[in-house]
Design a protein around this motif. Structure first.
Motif, PDB file in Angstrom:
ATOM      1  N   GLY A 175       0.818  -1.215   0.000  1.00 46.45           N
ATOM      2  CA  GLY A 175       0.000   0.000   0.000  1.00 46.45           C
ATOM      3  C   GLY A 175       0.851   1.264   0.000  1.00 46.45           C
ATOM      4  N   LEU A 176       2.152   1.088   0.196  1.00 40.37           N
ATOM      5  CA  LEU A 176       3.041   2.252   0.128  1.00 40.37           C
ATOM      6  C   LEU A 176       3.721   2.287  -1.226  1.00 40.37           C
ATOM      7  CD1 LEU A 176       4.802   1.989   3.618  1.00 40.37           C
ATOM      8  CD2 LEU A 176       2.834   3.401   3.002  1.00 40.37           C
ATOM      9  N   GLY A 177       4.250   3.446  -1.587  1.00 41.03           N
ATOM     10  CA  GLY A 177       5.063   3.560  -2.785  1.00 41.03           C
ATOM     11  C   GLY A 177       6.446   2.965  -2.531  1.00 41.03           C
ATOM     12  N   ALA A 178       7.190   2.695  -3.618  1.00 42.34           N
ATOM     13  CA  ALA A 178       8.489   2.037  -3.464  1.00 42.34           C
ATOM     14  C   ALA A 178       9.442   2.865  -2.592  1.00 42.34           C
ATOM     15  CB  ALA A 178       9.104   1.792  -4.836  1.00 42.34           C
ATOM     16  N   LEU A 179       9.469   4.171  -2.831  1.00 39.81           N
ATOM     17  CA  LEU A 179      10.373   5.025  -2.068  1.00 39.81           C
ATOM     18  C   LEU A 179       9.969   5.072  -0.591  1.00 39.81           C
ATOM     19  CD1 LEU A 179      12.772   6.895  -2.658  1.00 39.81           C
ATOM     20  CD2 LEU A 179      11.156   8.782  -2.808  1.00 39.81           C
ATOM     21  N   GLU A 180       8.651   5.157  -0.376  1.00 41.90           N
ATOM     22  CA  GLU A 180       8.150   5.155   1.002  1.00 41.90           C
ATOM     23  C   GLU A 180       8.523   3.860   1.717  1.00 41.90           C
ATOM     24  OE1 GLU A 180       4.033   7.712   1.106  1.00 41.90           O
ATOM     25  OE2 GLU A 180       3.958   5.732   0.206  1.00 41.90           O
ATOM     26  N   MET A 181       8.422   2.753   0.970  1.00 41.44           N
ATOM     27  CA  MET A 181       8.795   1.465   1.559  1.00 41.44           C
ATOM     28  C   MET A 181      10.250   1.474   2.003  1.00 41.44           C
ATOM     29  SD  MET A 181       7.159  -1.347  -0.969  1.00 41.44           S
ATOM     30  CE  MET A 181       5.377  -1.543  -1.130  1.00 41.44           C
ATOM     31  N   GLU A 182      11.101   1.982   1.111  1.00 44.05           N
ATOM     32  CA  GLU A 182      12.529   1.997   1.425  1.00 44.05           C
ATOM     33  C   GLU A 182      12.800   2.827   2.673  1.00 44.05           C
ATOM     34  OE1 GLU A 182      14.052   1.846  -3.180  1.00 44.05           O
ATOM     35  OE2 GLU A 182      15.168   3.063  -1.736  1.00 44.05           O
ATOM     36  N   LEU A 183      12.187   4.000   2.718  1.00 44.49           N
ATOM     37  CA  LEU A 183      12.434   4.882   3.858  1.00 44.49           C
ATOM     38  C   LEU A 183      11.879   4.288   5.144  1.00 44.49           C
ATOM     39  CD1 LEU A 183      11.724   8.332   2.200  1.00 44.49           C
ATOM     40  CD2 LEU A 183      13.930   7.324   2.768  1.00 44.49           C
ATOM     41  N   ALA A 184      10.668   3.715   5.057  1.00 46.08           N
ATOM     42  CA  ALA A 184      10.054   3.124   6.252  1.00 46.08           C
ATOM     43  C   ALA A 184      10.924   1.981   6.758  1.00 46.08           C
ATOM     44  CB  ALA A 184       8.648   2.625   5.935  1.00 46.08           C
ATOM     45  N   LEU A 185      11.408   1.163   5.840  1.00 52.44           N
ATOM     46  CA  LEU A 185      12.257   0.041   6.241  1.00 52.44           C
ATOM     47  C   LEU A 185      13.553   0.530   6.869  1.00 52.44           C
ATOM     48  CD1 LEU A 185      12.016  -2.635   3.429  1.00 52.44           C
ATOM     49  CD2 LEU A 185      11.906  -3.062   5.870  1.00 52.44           C
ATOM     50  N   ARG A 186      14.159   1.520   6.218  1.00 53.40           N
ATOM     51  CA  ARG A 186      15.440   1.997   6.741  1.00 53.40           C
ATOM     52  C   ARG A 186      15.278   2.611   8.122  1.00 53.40           C
ATOM     53  NH1 ARG A 186      18.494   5.324   2.194  1.00 53.40           N
ATOM     54  NH2 ARG A 186      19.737   5.847   4.020  1.00 53.40           N
ATOM     55  N   ARG A 187      14.207   3.369   8.299  1.00 52.63           N
ATOM     56  CA  ARG A 187      13.982   3.965   9.622  1.00 52.63           C
ATOM     57  C   ARG A 187      13.746   2.886  10.670  1.00 52.63           C
ATOM     58  NH1 ARG A 187      11.349   8.601   7.322  1.00 52.63           N
ATOM     59  NH2 ARG A 187       9.413   7.433   7.209  1.00 52.63           N
ATOM     60  N   THR A 188      13.024   1.826  10.250  1.00 55.43           N
ATOM     61  CA  THR A 188      12.725   0.755  11.199  1.00 55.43           C
ATOM     62  C   THR A 188      13.982  -0.043  11.553  1.00 55.43           C
ATOM     63  OG1 THR A 188      10.547   0.578  10.229  1.00 55.43           O
ATOM     64  CG2 THR A 188      11.269  -1.265  11.560  1.00 55.43           C
TER      65      THR A 188
END
Ligand SMILES: Nc1ncnc2c1ncn2[C@@H]1O[C@H](COP(=O)(O)OP(=O)(O)OP(=O)(O)O)[C@@H](O)[C@H]1O
Ligand SMILES: [Mg+2]
Length: 488
Positions: A175-188
Motif C-alpha cells: 500500500g506504500l510507494g516504493a520510495l516510502e517502503m525503502e524509507l520506512a524500512l530503513r527507519r525501522t
C-alpha cells in the motif's frame, strides 16, 4: 499487479508515440522506463527526462522547445516528461503534442508523460495511451525488502531474522510507494539488533503515519475482539460463516470473496465498533476512508484523491476498507446532482464495488438512509445490508458486562438483569457512558462502584431514542423490508 512493464513495452512496440503514465512515484517510474529503454534499444538508445525547473537537465526549461527537440532528434529512445499536466491549458503545448503524435508515429521514439493524476484535455485525448501504474505488489515489495535488509543491516542482525519476519514486513509495507517502503524500512531497521515482532510493529507504525500523511486514508491499528461487541448476533453469525473466505482454499472451493456489507442504523449502537471487529476477526488490515477529506480538495481534485486512495487500498489487499458515513460522500448539501464531483466519484465507486478485482471487503456505515441513492442498495453491490437498532434487554445485559469488564470490574458482582431491565431505550454508547460516569461518581465518593450508582447514572442520560424518536421510527420503517436485522 506488478509494474506494467509488458503493457508499456507492447504500446511502445506497437508504435504509440505518446504514453501517459499515471503514478505519484516519479523515481520508481523513471527507473523502470529507463531500464525498459535499455532493454529495447540497448546502449544506443537515448533516455532524457524533462522537468519544468531543469528542462532536459540542461537548464532549458521551455516545454515547446523541449517537445520540438524530442521530435527532431535523430537518436532513438525515450523522452520522459514530468510536470506537463501544469501546462495542458496552453494551446501551444496542445498543438505541439498533436504534431509530435503525427511525426513520431512510425519512429523508434516515445514520449512519456508522467503525472500523478489523469487530466488530459479532450483535444489530445485520442493521441495518448493512458496507463495507470499500480503500487508495488508483493513480489516487488519482497525485492525491495531483500535489498534494503542486505544493504542496511549488518550480517549479525540479518541472522536474527525470525522465519515469519519477511512475510509480515512485506504485508505491512503493502500500500506504500516504493520510495516510502525503502524509507520506512530503513527507519525501522536503524540501530535494531533483532528482526522480529518489535520490528514488525515499528514498521506498522511507520506505515500508519505515511498513510495518514497522504490524507484521505487512515490505517486503523486498534483491534476490537468480536467478544467486545454486545448482541448483533446476526452480524456475528454472518461473519463467522465467512471467516475463511479470504483464504486461497476458499477460492479453490469455489467461494466468491465477500464484497462488503452496509451497516445502517441508530447512532451509538455499534456500527463503527463492528467495522473494527470485522477486520480483527478476519485478521485483515483495516483502512478507513474519510470522504470529507476526499472532497476537501486538500489532496488534489476529489477524483484524483479518491483514485489514489483506492490504489493504496488495492495494494493492501486482502484488507477491509471502512467507509464511515457513506451518505455524506454521496449527497452533499448545496450540490446539484448530475455531473458534480460527488456523482462522478459515486459512479466510480459503484463500478469499482461491482468489478473489484482485489480481495477488498468494504464495510460502509450510514445513518441517514434517505440520502442514499437506490443504486447503492441494489443486489450485487453489498452482500448484505444490516440494520442496527437499539439493543434489546438481553443485548443491554451483554453491553453492561463488556463495559464493566473493560474497566476492570467483575460483572458477577452486579445485578446485570436488573440493569438491563431498567435501561430500555439506551444505546450501547449511552450504556458505556453510564458506566463511565458511575465510576467517576463512586470514585469521588470514595466507594466501590455498585448497581445503585449505575442506575442513577443511566437514568440521568437523556437518550437519543427520546430526542430523536421521529427519526428513529422513520429509520425502522425504512429498514423493515430493505435490510436484515443485526440482532436476533
Ligand atoms: N453493541 C455494542 N457492544 C458494546 N459496546 C457498544 C455497542 N454499541 C456501542 N458500543 C459502545 O459505544 C461506542 C460507540 O459506538 P459506535 O462508535 O460503534 O457507534 P456508531 O453506531 O458507529 O455511531 P455513529 O453513528 O454515531 O458513528 C463504542 O465504541 C462502544 O464502546
Ligand atoms: Mg460510527
Amino acid at each position: 499487479m506488478a509494474f506494467p512493464t509488458k503493457t508499456i513495452e507492447n504500446f511502445v512496440k506497437a508504435g504509440y508515440p505518446i504514453i501517459y503514465l499515471v503514478s505519484s512515484e516519479e523515481e520508481r517510474v523513471e527507473n523502470a522506463i529507463k531500464s525498459m529503454g535499455k532493454n529495447i534499444y540497448g546502449d544506443s538508445g537515448k533516455f532524457s527526462v524533462w522537468s519544468c525547473t531543469e528542462g532536459f537537465r540542461d537548464g532549458s526549461e521551455n516545454l515547446v522547445k523541449a517537445l520540438d527537440k524530442a521530435v527532431e532528434e535523430q537518436s532513438k529512445g525515450f523522452y520522459l516528461f514530468k510536470d506537463v499536466n501544469y501546462f495542458l491549458d496552453d494551446p501551444r503545448i496542445l498543438r505541439k503534442l498533436k504534431d509530435a503524435y503525427q511525426r513520431l508515429r512510425k519512429s523508434p521514439k516515445t514520449i512519456f508523460i508522467l503525472s500523478h493524476s489523469v487530466s488530459i484535455p479532450l483535444e489530445v485525448e485520442k493521441e495518448m495511451a493512458v496507463i495507470d501504474i499500480d503500487l508495488p505488489d508483493r513480489s516487488e515489495t519482497g525485492k525491495i525488502f531483500d535489498f534494503i535488509v542486505k544493504t542496511y543491516t549488518p550480517e549479525s542482525v540479518q541472522n536474527t531474522m525470525k522465519p515469519y519476519f519477511k512475510e509480515a514486513a512485506v504485508n505491512a509495507l503493502q500500500g506504500l510507494g516504493a520510495l516510502e517502503m525503502e524509507l520506512a524500512l530503513r527507519r525501522t531497521l536503524v540501530g535494531r539488533e533483532e528482526l522480529g515482532g518489535d520490528a514488525v510493529d515499528a514498521l506498522l507504525e511507520e506505515k500508519a503515519q505515511l498513510v495518514r500523511k497522504s490524507g484521505t486514508l487512515d490505517f486503523v491499528r486498534s483491534r476490537i475482539d468480536i467478544d467486545k461487541v454486545g448482541g448483533l448476533e446476526n452480524i456475528k453469525e454472518w461473519l463467522k460463516v465467512r471467516r475463511l473466505a479470504f483464504s486461497s482454499e476458499a477460492k479453490e472451493f469455489g467461494l466468491d470473496t465477500p464484497k462488503g456489507i452496509l451497516l445502517m442504523g441508530i447512532s451509538g449502537c455499534g456500527k463503527s465498533l463492528c467495522a473494527k471487529a470485522i477486520a480483527t476477526a478476519w485478521n485483515l488490515p483495516l483502512l478507513r476512508l474519510d470522504l470529507n477529506q476526499v472532497y476537501s480538495e486538500a489532496f488534489g481534485s476529489p477524483e484524483a484523491a479518491f483514485r489514489k486512495a483506492i490504489k493504496t487500498v488495492e495494494a493492501s489487499a486482502p484488507c477491509v476498507l471502512w467507509i464511515d458515513e457513506i451518505e455524506a460522500g454521496i449527497t452533499r448539501s448545496g450540490e446539484k446532482s448530475g455531473d458534480s464531483p460527488t456523482s462522478r466519484i459515486f459512479g466510480y465507486f459503484l463500478t469499482w464495488m461491482q468489478e473489484k478485482a482485489y480481495p477488498v471487503f468494504v464495510t460502509a456505515t450510514a445513518n441517514q438512509i434517505d440520502l442514499l441513492p437506490p443504486e447503492i442498495l441494489r443486489k450485487g453491490r453489498f452482500d448484505e445490508i444490516f440494520f442496527i437498532t437499539l439493543p434489546n434487554q438481553k443485548e443491554r445485559r451483554e453491553i453492561f458486562r463488556i463495559h464493566l469488564q473493560n474497566r476492570g470490574k467483575s460483572p458477577d458482582s452486579f445485578d446485570l438483569d436488573s440493569l438491563a431491565k431498567n435501561t430500555e431505550g439506551l444505546s450501547g454508547a449511552e450504556i458505556e457512558q453510564a458506566v463511565i460516569s458511575a465510576l467517576f461518581e463512586s470514585y469521588s465518593k470514595g466507594k466501590e462502584l455498585d448497581d445503585r450508582e449505575l442506575i442513577i447514572a443511566a437514568s440521568s442520560i437523556v437518550p437519543l431514542s427520546t430526542t430523536m424518536r421521529e427519526d428513529i421510527s422513520k429509520l425502522e420503517r425504512w429498514a423493515s423490508n430493505r435490510a436484515v436485522k443485526a440482532s436476533r
